[in-house]
Design a protein around this motif. Structure first.
Motif, PDB file in Angstrom:
ATOM      1  N   GLN A 130      21.451 100.541  17.356  1.00  0.00           N
ATOM      2  CA  GLN A 130      22.536  99.978  16.551  1.00  0.00           C
ATOM      3  C   GLN A 130      23.553  99.183  17.374  1.00  0.00           C
ATOM      4  OE1 GLN A 130      24.108 102.306  13.392  1.00  0.00           O
ATOM      5  NE2 GLN A 130      22.083 102.292  12.455  1.00  0.00           N
ATOM      6  N   THR A 141      19.710  90.221   9.709  1.00  0.00           N
ATOM      7  CA  THR A 141      19.133  90.105  11.055  1.00  0.00           C
ATOM      8  C   THR A 141      18.485  91.421  11.446  1.00  0.00           C
ATOM      9  OG1 THR A 141      20.870  88.534  11.615  1.00  0.00           O
ATOM     10  CG2 THR A 141      19.641  89.474  13.461  1.00  0.00           C
ATOM     11  N   TRP A 142      19.142  92.514  11.110  1.00  0.00           N
ATOM     12  CA  TRP A 142      18.599  93.848  11.379  1.00  0.00           C
ATOM     13  C   TRP A 142      17.246  94.020  10.690  1.00  0.00           C
ATOM     14  CZ3 TRP A 142      19.632  97.648  14.694  1.00  0.00           C
ATOM     15  CH2 TRP A 142      19.113  98.930  14.461  1.00  0.00           C
ATOM     16  N   SER A 143      17.134  93.474   9.459  1.00  0.00           N
ATOM     17  CA  SER A 143      15.864  93.573   8.732  1.00  0.00           C
ATOM     18  C   SER A 143      14.804  92.640   9.279  1.00  0.00           C
ATOM     19  CB  SER A 143      16.064  93.228   7.248  1.00  0.00           C
ATOM     20  OG  SER A 143      17.057  94.012   6.691  1.00  0.00           O
ATOM     21  N   TYR A 159      17.531  95.056  18.991  1.00  0.00           N
ATOM     22  CA  TYR A 159      17.057  95.076  17.594  1.00  0.00           C
ATOM     23  C   TYR A 159      15.655  95.700  17.539  1.00  0.00           C
ATOM     24  CZ  TYR A 159      20.814  92.137  15.662  1.00  0.00           C
ATOM     25  OH  TYR A 159      22.030  91.654  15.229  1.00  0.00           O
ATOM     26  N   TYR A 176      24.448  90.128   9.566  1.00  0.00           N
ATOM     27  CA  TYR A 176      24.021  91.170  10.515  1.00  0.00           C
ATOM     28  C   TYR A 176      22.951  92.052   9.872  1.00  0.00           C
ATOM     29  CZ  TYR A 176      28.400  89.924  12.913  1.00  0.00           C
ATOM     30  OH  TYR A 176      29.432  89.242  13.531  1.00  0.00           O
ATOM     31  N   MET A 177      23.134  92.381   8.589  1.00  0.00           N
ATOM     32  CA  MET A 177      22.172  93.233   7.887  1.00  0.00           C
ATOM     33  C   MET A 177      20.819  92.545   7.777  1.00  0.00           C
ATOM     34  SD  MET A 177      24.056  95.697   7.698  1.00  0.00           S
ATOM     35  CE  MET A 177      22.720  96.748   7.180  1.00  0.00           C
ATOM     36  N   THR A 205      25.899  91.610  18.847  1.00  0.00           N
ATOM     37  CA  THR A 205      25.790  90.346  18.098  1.00  0.00           C
ATOM     38  C   THR A 205      27.175  89.900  17.633  1.00  0.00           C
ATOM     39  OG1 THR A 205      23.586  90.961  17.325  1.00  0.00           O
ATOM     40  CG2 THR A 205      24.728  89.217  16.123  1.00  0.00           C
ATOM     41  N   ARG A 227      15.565  99.228  17.707  1.00  0.00           N
ATOM     42  CA  ARG A 227      16.317  99.817  16.572  1.00  0.00           C
ATOM     43  C   ARG A 227      17.571 100.521  17.113  1.00  0.00           C
ATOM     44  NH1 ARG A 227      15.296  96.472  13.591  1.00  0.00           N
ATOM     45  NH2 ARG A 227      15.618  97.544  11.612  1.00  0.00           N
ATOM     46  N   ALA A 249      22.855  96.744  18.816  1.00  0.00           N
ATOM     47  CA  ALA A 249      22.437  95.351  18.586  1.00  0.00           C
ATOM     48  C   ALA A 249      23.467  94.626  17.713  1.00  0.00           C
ATOM     49  CB  ALA A 249      21.069  95.314  17.915  1.00  0.00           C
ATOM     50  N   ILE A 250      23.973  95.315  16.680  1.00  0.00           N
ATOM     51  CA  ILE A 250      24.903  94.695  15.738  1.00  0.00           C
ATOM     52  C   ILE A 250      26.238  94.423  16.444  1.00  0.00           C
ATOM     53  CG2 ILE A 250      26.118  94.930  13.552  1.00  0.00           C
ATOM     54  CD1 ILE A 250      23.309  95.059  12.786  1.00  0.00           C
TER      55      ILE A 250
END
Lengths: 186, 204
Positions: A15, A54-56, A10, A51-52, A21, A13, A17-18
């Motif tokens: 992707q 968490t990404w933020s 994450y 997920y979104m 997860t 950055r 990561a998603i």
């Protein structure tokens, strides 16, 4: 994949990561969402939103326990969606029953004028959970955090459903007593 | 505070408690998977074990028929069984065990008892009165009188509670008892001389 490595993705950055997860915690988050919302479609939507979010959130956050970090976001999103959609009691959600049970612990008065110190109350609830036995605490958490049905809790703990109901009833009474003794008029 | 607000506040329960519960769930899930595999293997061992056991029984039988000098003395070894009945001294002590208050009739008590269920939790409160009557109370529903085969005599509504009155008779005796449910609890009163009146007192 190790949680620390997923969190690092994450931060980079990346992707992946998603997908990592989802692979590790997808079922976990879906189960939390489904217990609240009662159907797969709404649950999937909430998990994707998790997920979104968490990404933020990562960075700047670097959670110690990724599972509970994700779980809390899912639970929060799911309950907000439940409230918005006024989920049908005939659906698969446990929430109507759970809210009925929690009514025993509260006055039912929306005392927004009288501000209750949120953090202090959370701290007291955590202190209360700390004095329970591990089994009773797990049962309480399964019901009021994970929103599991009494039947599922009984299976996980290897005890009868009636015993689960009894433990929950007693714990709710003790929680109310505990908070009242400490001056909380909830 | 509303119930919804309390549910929301619970979102911030300590991470360690959530993780403790999650790990237990993972163990349960993993155990279920192991059990499925284990059953397939155990089957074969059980089959051979059963055959071996049969052969042993046959061999033992043959030996016994030929040997009449085996002692018939009983073994003194006793197996300790957990006591499911806990006798206490007051309704307050019962409440301490059970987590709920037990109503008591205004007459002499011979015993205050807490009964532990199969899951090792105190679950039933029992008061045995000196006049031979017995009162039971448990969280949940269903008939907890402990009497099987009673005949329903009548049903009445007492203070908005549906009460069923039964009679049990055998060759030597007859007993009347009542069962009812209220506020998530189930109750029974057995052997009372003034059953309806005492049920009414307990309901209040």
């Amino acid at each position: 994949m190790d949680d620390a490595k997923i969190v690092e993705l994450y931060w980079e950055r990346n992707q992946r990561a998603i997908s990592e997860t989802a692979s590790k915690y997808g079922k976990y988050c879906t189960s939390i969402a489904k217990n609240i919302l009662g159907n797969n479609e709404d649950a999937e939507e909430c998990v994707n939103d998790t997920y979104m979010k968490t990404w933020s959130a990562l960075p700047p956050h670097r959670p110690q326990m990724l599972s509970t970090f994700l779980g809390k976001i899912t639970r929060n999103l799911s309950f907000n969606q439940y409230k918005m959609k006024h989920a049908d009691k005939r659906g698969g959600s446990e929430i109507p029953l759970i809210l009925d049970e929690l009514s025993e612990c509260v006055s039912g008065i929306d005392n927004t004028e009288k501000e209750i110190e949120y953090k202090a109350l959370v701290s007291e609830i955590n202190d209360f959970l700390g004095i329970l036995s591990s089994e009773k605490r797990n049962i309480f958490v399964y019901r009021y955090w994970y929103s599991y049905s009494v039947a599922n809790i009984a299976k996980i703990c290897g005890i009868k459903e009636n015993t689960v109901s009894m433990i929950l009833s007693r714990t709710r009474s003790k929680l109310r007593e505990y908070l009242t003794e400490r001056g909380y008029e909830i | 505070m509303t119930n919804e607000k309390l549910y929301e506040i619970m979102n911030d329960i300590d991470d360690n408690y959530l993780e403790e519960a999650r790990k237990r769930m993972d163990t349960y899930t993993a155990t279920r998977k192991i059990d499925t595999t284990h059953k397939k293997r155990v089957f074969r061992y059980k089959t051979w074990g059963a055959i071996a056991a049969c052969l042993c029984v046959v061999a033992l039988g043959a030996t016994l028929l030929n040997n009449k000098s085996i002692s018939n003395e009983p073994h003194p070894e006793q197996v300790q069984v957990a006591n499911p009945l806990i006798e206490v001294n007051s309704v307050k002590e019962m409440a301490d065990y059970l987590g709920f208050d037990i109503p008591k009739l205004d007459k002499e008590v011979s015993a205050y008892i807490v009964i532990v269920d199969d899951d090792r939790y105190p679950s039933i409160g029992r008061i045995e009165y000196a006049d031979g009557s017995t009162f039971n109370m448990e969280y949940g529903s269903g008939d907890i009188s402990g009497i099987s085969g009673g005949k329903l005599a009548e049903e009445k509504t007492i203070d908005d509670v549906n009460v069923s009155f039964y009679t049990y008779s055998d060759d030597t005796s007859s007993v009347k008892y009542a069962i009812w449910e209220k506020d998530g609890f189930t109750y029974s009163l057995t052997g009372s001389e003034d059953l309806e009146s005492e049920v009414k007192s307990l309901i209040k």
